[in-house]
Motif scaffolding. Sequence first.
Motif, short mmCIF file in Angstrom:
data_model
loop_
_atom_site.label_atom_id
_atom_site.label_comp_id
_atom_site.label_asym_id
_atom_site.label_seq_id
_atom_site.Cartn_x
_atom_site.Cartn_y
_atom_site.Cartn_z
N LYS A 85 0.84 -1.20 0.00
CA LYS A 85 0.00 0.00 0.00
C LYS A 85 0.87 1.25 0.00
CE LYS A 85 -4.20 1.80 0.44
NZ LYS A 85 -5.24 1.59 -0.60
N GLY A 86 0.52 2.21 -0.81
CA GLY A 86 1.25 3.45 -0.84
C GLY A 86 1.17 4.20 0.48
N SER A 87 2.14 5.06 0.76
CA SER A 87 2.14 5.82 2.00
C SER A 87 2.77 7.19 1.77
CB SER A 87 2.90 5.08 3.09
OG SER A 87 4.25 4.90 2.71
N CYS A 88 2.57 8.11 2.75
CA CYS A 88 3.13 9.46 2.65
C CYS A 88 4.00 9.75 3.88
CB CYS A 88 2.01 10.50 2.57
SG CYS A 88 0.98 10.36 1.08
N TRP A 89 5.00 10.59 3.72
CA TRP A 89 5.81 11.05 4.83
C TRP A 89 6.22 12.49 4.58
CZ3 TRP A 89 7.43 8.24 0.79
CH2 TRP A 89 8.60 8.62 0.12
N THR A 90 6.56 13.18 5.66
CA THR A 90 6.86 14.60 5.59
C THR A 90 8.32 14.86 5.89
OG1 THR A 90 4.61 15.18 6.27
CG2 THR A 90 6.30 16.89 6.51
N GLN A 91 8.97 15.62 5.02
CA GLN A 91 10.37 15.99 5.20
C GLN A 91 10.40 17.40 5.79
OE1 GLN A 91 12.62 16.10 1.58
NE2 GLN A 91 14.52 16.78 2.60
N THR A 92 11.00 17.50 6.98
CA THR A 92 11.00 18.78 7.69
C THR A 92 12.35 19.47 7.66
OG1 THR A 92 11.54 17.71 9.79
CG2 THR A 92 9.19 17.99 9.25
N SER A 93 13.41 18.78 7.19
CA SER A 93 14.73 19.41 7.15
C SER A 93 15.52 18.87 5.97
CB SER A 93 15.49 19.15 8.46
OG SER A 93 15.72 17.75 8.62
N LYS A 94 16.62 19.57 5.68
CA LYS A 94 17.48 19.19 4.56
C LYS A 94 18.93 19.33 4.99
CE LYS A 94 18.55 20.36 -0.26
NZ LYS A 94 18.21 21.28 -1.39
N THR A 95 19.78 18.32 4.65
CA THR A 95 21.19 18.34 5.01
C THR A 95 22.04 18.44 3.75
OG1 THR A 95 20.78 17.01 6.98
CG2 THR A 95 23.05 17.08 6.17
N THR A 96 22.99 19.34 3.78
CA THR A 96 23.94 19.48 2.67
C THR A 96 25.35 19.32 3.21
OG1 THR A 96 24.01 21.89 2.95
CG2 THR A 96 22.44 21.00 1.33
N CYS A 97 26.26 18.71 2.39
CA CYS A 97 27.63 18.43 2.83
C CYS A 97 28.60 18.73 1.70
CB CYS A 97 27.79 16.97 3.23
SG CYS A 97 26.72 16.39 4.56
N THR A 126 38.45 4.32 -5.50
CA THR A 126 38.27 5.69 -4.99
C THR A 126 37.12 5.70 -3.99
OG1 THR A 126 39.05 6.64 -7.07
CG2 THR A 126 37.77 8.07 -5.61
N CYS A 127 37.38 6.26 -2.83
CA CYS A 127 36.36 6.37 -1.79
C CYS A 127 36.02 7.85 -1.58
CB CYS A 127 36.85 5.76 -0.49
SG CYS A 127 37.14 3.97 -0.58
N SER A 128 34.90 8.09 -0.91
CA SER A 128 34.47 9.47 -0.63
C SER A 128 34.09 9.62 0.84
CB SER A 128 33.28 9.84 -1.51
OG SER A 128 32.17 9.00 -1.23
N GLN A 129 34.17 10.85 1.32
CA GLN A 129 33.80 11.15 2.70
C GLN A 129 33.18 12.53 2.76
OE1 GLN A 129 37.07 11.14 5.45
NE2 GLN A 129 35.74 11.26 7.25
N ASN A 130 32.04 12.65 3.46
CA ASN A 130 31.36 13.94 3.61
C ASN A 130 31.92 14.70 4.81
OD1 ASN A 130 29.64 13.42 1.44
ND2 ASN A 130 28.09 12.44 2.75
N PHE A 131 31.93 16.02 4.72
CA PHE A 131 32.36 16.87 5.83
C PHE A 131 31.64 18.22 5.73
CE2 PHE A 131 35.10 17.91 2.33
CZ PHE A 131 35.43 19.26 2.48
N ASN A 132 31.75 18.98 6.83
CA ASN A 132 31.09 20.28 6.92
C ASN A 132 29.59 20.19 6.57
OD1 ASN A 132 33.48 21.51 7.65
ND2 ASN A 132 33.97 22.23 5.58
N CYS A 133 28.95 19.18 7.13
CA CYS A 133 27.53 18.98 6.85
C CYS A 133 26.69 20.00 7.65
CB CYS A 133 27.10 17.58 7.21
SG CYS A 133 27.88 16.31 6.17
N VAL A 134 25.68 20.55 6.98
CA VAL A 134 24.80 21.53 7.61
C VAL A 134 23.34 21.11 7.39
CG1 VAL A 134 24.04 23.94 7.63
CG2 VAL A 134 26.45 23.39 7.25
N THR A 135 22.56 21.07 8.46
CA THR A 135 21.14 20.73 8.38
C THR A 135 20.31 21.97 8.67
OG1 THR A 135 21.58 18.46 9.11
CG2 THR A 135 19.31 19.25 9.31
N VAL A 136 19.37 22.25 7.78
CA VAL A 136 18.51 23.42 7.95
C VAL A 136 17.05 22.98 7.85
CG1 VAL A 136 20.23 25.01 7.00
CG2 VAL A 136 18.58 23.93 5.47
#
Length: 472
Positions: A216-228, A247-257
């Motif tokens: 069954k389909g469902s809904c959810w609400t996104q209240t914030s966004k994170t950028t890195c 090659t590997c990757s790593q996130n840094f300086n992540c900000v959530t608004v």
Amino acid sequence: MLSQVNRLRAFTRDIRGMTAVWFGLSLFPVALLVLGGIDFARASSEKALLQNALDTAVLMAARAGQLTDDELGAVGGAALQAQLIASGSVSSTFTSAFSNGENDSVTGVVNAKVGTIGLGLMNVDYLKIEVSTEVQRGLDETIELALVLDTTGSMSGARLTSLKTAATNLVNTLTADAKANVKIAVVPFAQYVNTGVARRNEPWMDVPADWTQNVKGSCWTQTSKTTCQTKYFACVKYNDGVPYNSTCSQNFNCVTVPLKPPITHCSKDSTVKHTYYGCTGSPAYPKNVSDDDPKRRYPGYLNMTCGSVITPLTTNMTTVKQAITALSASGETYIPSGLAWGFNVISSPIPLTEAAPYGKDGVNSNPRKVIVLMTDGQNTQRMNHGNGMHNVNAVNNPTEPNNYTKELCTNIKAKNIEVYTVAFEVTDKTIKKILEDCASSKTHFFDASDSAQLTKAFAEISFSLRSLFIAR
């Protein structure tokens, strides 16, 4: 009168003395004849021992593969020495020579000396013996061959290409002779063996029915966004336990608004199909390492893919070569699965029925049953005893799958099935030793360090599989 009697007595004593002398002298040649006869009898017995030993040695040399005369001499000479020691040979010295002959034959000659006893009194210190054997190669016997081939992720690229070429060449060599009576099976393996969807209802399979799940389909609400921010760097990854540069990757300086306003996401109603694609696990121990229980059952799993379907024994070489061409590389390594199904395809009658019964002669010479096991590395998975899956990481603890591999090898050879093993660019010493011990003999094991050595190994195996008979 008395003096005449005394003279007669003296004369009689003289005659007796001369008779004793002549009798003694006559015993000497008789003794020489007896002792000489013993020498000749010993030489005749020794010749029979040498002939039997040479027959065995030349057969072993001929079966060892495409060798130079020097290499034949090394293999045949060692085999001859071992046979003579085992037989109790009395040859004081001997020389041997092994060589390739005409019409794909191998010849062996032994010249020996046997020390004498009686003849030594006549300055004949030894008797010379010469025996010879010629072994002819042919393809007039029936062969059932299972190619158990590693198609794990570490075999991708050039390795898999080399394997396809080597295996195809083997098939072509074995079937080039119009008299060839050969059946070949192809058993690709990785984490699992694909026994085929068509066999899901066989009495030896336990596979749940395919089914469709309604979601069954469902809904959810996104209240914030994170950028890195992201940084990339060189690292080592693993494919089937084999390290490679990546090659590997790593996130840094992540900000959530916060999101103003929040965003609502919804999914639609859907259906999920749960389908069987042929992947087969293992029955519980010890049924997973034997072919003695015709009632054993193999679990099959839904929603799992696992490479090409096995090709049972067949005389259709087009089918065999198509199966080799279709090989693809993916997944982890679980050698017991591939080896168990190699065992299954040439044992009779359960679970597959294409193989002939085991030979009544006790040595499987008609048909000659053979398994070729090729792998490029160690076991990286072990069995989940709750469901028969091979999904427990074993990179740091491969003891159980290694032991299962050893037991399978022991049980296969106990059925007088010949086992050839090929270690392809294997660096792990433990699995390499297991493969070496699994082979039927030292000449049945190949340590292929590169693609050229792999091609040579399969060529040697195809050469060795041709039947041998003593021509003279």
